[in-house]
Design an enzyme around this catalytic site. Structure first.
Site, PDB file in Angstrom:
ATOM      1  CG  ASP A  31      -2.105   0.918   1.086  1.00  0.00           C
ATOM      2  OD1 ASP A  31      -2.291   1.483   0.002  1.00  0.00           O
ATOM      3  OD2 ASP A  31      -2.837   1.079   2.073  1.00  0.00           O
ATOM      4  CG  HIS A  48       0.203   1.968  -9.430  1.00  0.00           C
ATOM      5  ND1 HIS A  48      -0.088   1.563  -8.148  1.00  0.00           N
ATOM      6  CD2 HIS A  48      -0.874   2.699  -9.842  1.00  0.00           C
ATOM      7  CE1 HIS A  48      -1.292   2.011  -7.800  1.00  0.00           C
ATOM      8  NE2 HIS A  48      -1.786   2.708  -8.809  1.00  0.00           N
ATOM      9  CG  LEU A 142       9.244 -17.160  -3.394  1.00  0.00           C
ATOM     10  CD1 LEU A 142       8.955 -17.137  -1.892  1.00  0.00           C
ATOM     11  CD2 LEU A 142       9.725 -15.779  -3.828  1.00  0.00           C
TER      12      LEU A 142
HETATM   13  C1  FPP Z   1      -1.913   0.162  -3.329  1.00  0.00           C
HETATM   14  O1  FPP Z   1      -1.459   1.489  -3.467  1.00  0.00           O
HETATM   15  C2  FPP Z   1      -1.435  -0.643  -4.412  1.00  0.00           C
HETATM   16  C3  FPP Z   1      -2.221  -1.188  -5.377  1.00  0.00           C
HETATM   17  C4  FPP Z   1      -3.678  -0.984  -5.430  1.00  0.00           C
HETATM   18  C5  FPP Z   1      -1.666  -1.972  -6.464  1.00  0.00           C
HETATM   19  C6  FPP Z   1      -0.393  -2.666  -6.157  1.00  0.00           C
HETATM   20  C7  FPP Z   1       0.276  -2.858  -7.434  1.00  0.00           C
HETATM   21  C8  FPP Z   1       1.599  -2.833  -7.654  1.00  0.00           C
HETATM   22  C9  FPP Z   1       2.619  -2.752  -6.595  1.00  0.00           C
HETATM   23  C10 FPP Z   1       2.100  -2.879  -9.032  1.00  0.00           C
HETATM   24  C11 FPP Z   1       1.633  -4.070  -9.829  1.00  0.00           C
HETATM   25  C12 FPP Z   1       2.070  -5.350  -9.230  1.00  0.00           C
HETATM   26  C13 FPP Z   1       2.663  -6.357  -9.909  1.00  0.00           C
HETATM   27  C14 FPP Z   1       2.924  -7.627  -9.208  1.00  0.00           C
HETATM   28  C15 FPP Z   1       3.064  -6.222 -11.292  1.00  0.00           C
HETATM   29  P1  FPP Z   1      -2.537   2.624  -3.634  1.00  0.00           P
HETATM   30  O2  FPP Z   1      -2.633   2.947  -5.077  1.00  0.00           O
HETATM   31  O3  FPP Z   1      -3.827   2.232  -2.988  1.00  0.00           O
HETATM   32  O4  FPP Z   1      -1.823   3.771  -2.820  1.00  0.00           O
HETATM   33  P2  FPP Z   1      -2.538   4.932  -2.003  1.00  0.00           P
HETATM   34  O5  FPP Z   1      -3.329   4.281  -0.906  1.00  0.00           O
HETATM   35  O6  FPP Z   1      -1.361   5.704  -1.478  1.00  0.00           O
HETATM   36  O7  FPP Z   1      -3.372   5.696  -2.977  1.00  0.00           O
END
Ligand code: FPP
Length: 258
Positions: A31, A48, A142
């Site tokens: 997050d 991201h 893994l």
């Molecule tokens: C939360 O941050 C993260 C997500 C909703 C997506 C997680 C995705 C990635 C790390 C990239 C894609 C993953 C792979 C495996 C290719 P948020 O956007 O909710 O952050 P915020 O709460 O600060 O807005």
């Protein structure tokens, strides 16, 4: 000390550790990508992108640490409600991740598994996932479990439907349904339950991730935003976990008796 026993109170085989508990399965709620981008005056997608770099770092560190299962909450069933551009960007990043990491996974013995309602993903994304799952199936170091289009309630609901169908077909005696049989119908059927669940970015909630499976997981919350999370942060979390005493609902006296 490590003792395996069948608990009188639960129908699960437990490994009770009085200290330094084993860590087979690490689960992470990644997050803070959006807040990282905002902090750096960049569009959310930049957060991201940096988040994917963290995924690569964390996978490497888990291989080094001998962790056997790593589950990452990459896209929730609720994330479908985000702006179209962001959803599309996340799907493109996923495709790029699969293409760029495929060989590395093969070299490092990393096996890819995917959980969630995959029917909602586009056909190209589904087929790229299936291809990499197949190619990496013999990876022994893994297992990297990507939760995509995943929600814990949705998973439990889908399992309940499969169980009902199985009972209707006469394949399952509903009186014999117990925790272990139920677990087998989840997407994670053959995967051990998480030992440690980390959430980054200072949010302190489960957000529908591995609801059933996290019943006895240890939780670790850090303020570090996911794009900034590095191997040192992971090691701090692992050290914290190793000091925990896992009781699985039992008392100290009972743990001393087993
Ligand atoms: C939360 O941050 C993260 C997500 C909703 C997506 C997680 C995705 C990635 C790390 C990239 C894609 C993953 C792979 C495996 C290719 P948020 O956007 O909710 O952050 P915020 O709460 O600060 O807005």
């Amino acid at each position: 000390m490590e003792v395996d026993f069948i608990s009188k109170f639960m129908d699960t085989k437990l490994t009770v550790m009085t200290n330094n508990p084993p860590l087979d399965h690490l689960a992470i709620i990644m997050d803070g990508n959006g807040r990282w981008a905002q902090k750096h005056g960049q569009p959310r997608v930049a957060g991201h992108q940096r988040g994917v770099e963290t995924v690569v770092r964390v996978v490497d560190e888990c291989v080094l640490q001998g962790i056997r299962f790593l589950s990452l909450f990459a896209f929730s069933s609720e994330n479908w409600g985000r702006p179209r551009d962001e959803v599309d960007a996340l799907m493109s990043l996923l495709l790029q991740f699969l293409a760029s990491q495929r060989q590395r996974m093969l070299d490092d013995g990393v096996r890819l598994r995917v959980i969630g309602d995959l029917s909602r993903l586009s056909v190209p994304v589904q087929s790229a996932l299936v291809d990499v799952e197949k190619e990496t199936a013999t990876g022994r170091n893994l297992t990297l479990i990507l939760a995509l289009s995943y929600g814990g309630r949705d998973e439990i609901m889908r399992a309940a439907k499969k169980i009902a169908q199985s009972a209707l077909d006469g394949d399952l005696d509903i009186n014999k349904l117990d925790n272990k049989t139920f677990s087998g119908f989840l997407d994670t059927g053959d995967i051990p339950e998480p030992d440690l669940l980390i959430r980054t970015s200072g949010e302190i909630r489960l957000s529908n991730f591995l609801l059933w499976q996290s019943a006895y997981a240890e939780f670790y919350f850090t303020d570090v935003l996911w794009p900034d999370f590095d191997a040192a942060d992971l090691r701090i979390a692992l050290e914290d976990y190793r000091k925990r005493k896992r009781r699985f609902g039992l008392t100290d006296d009972q743990l001393e008796d087993v």
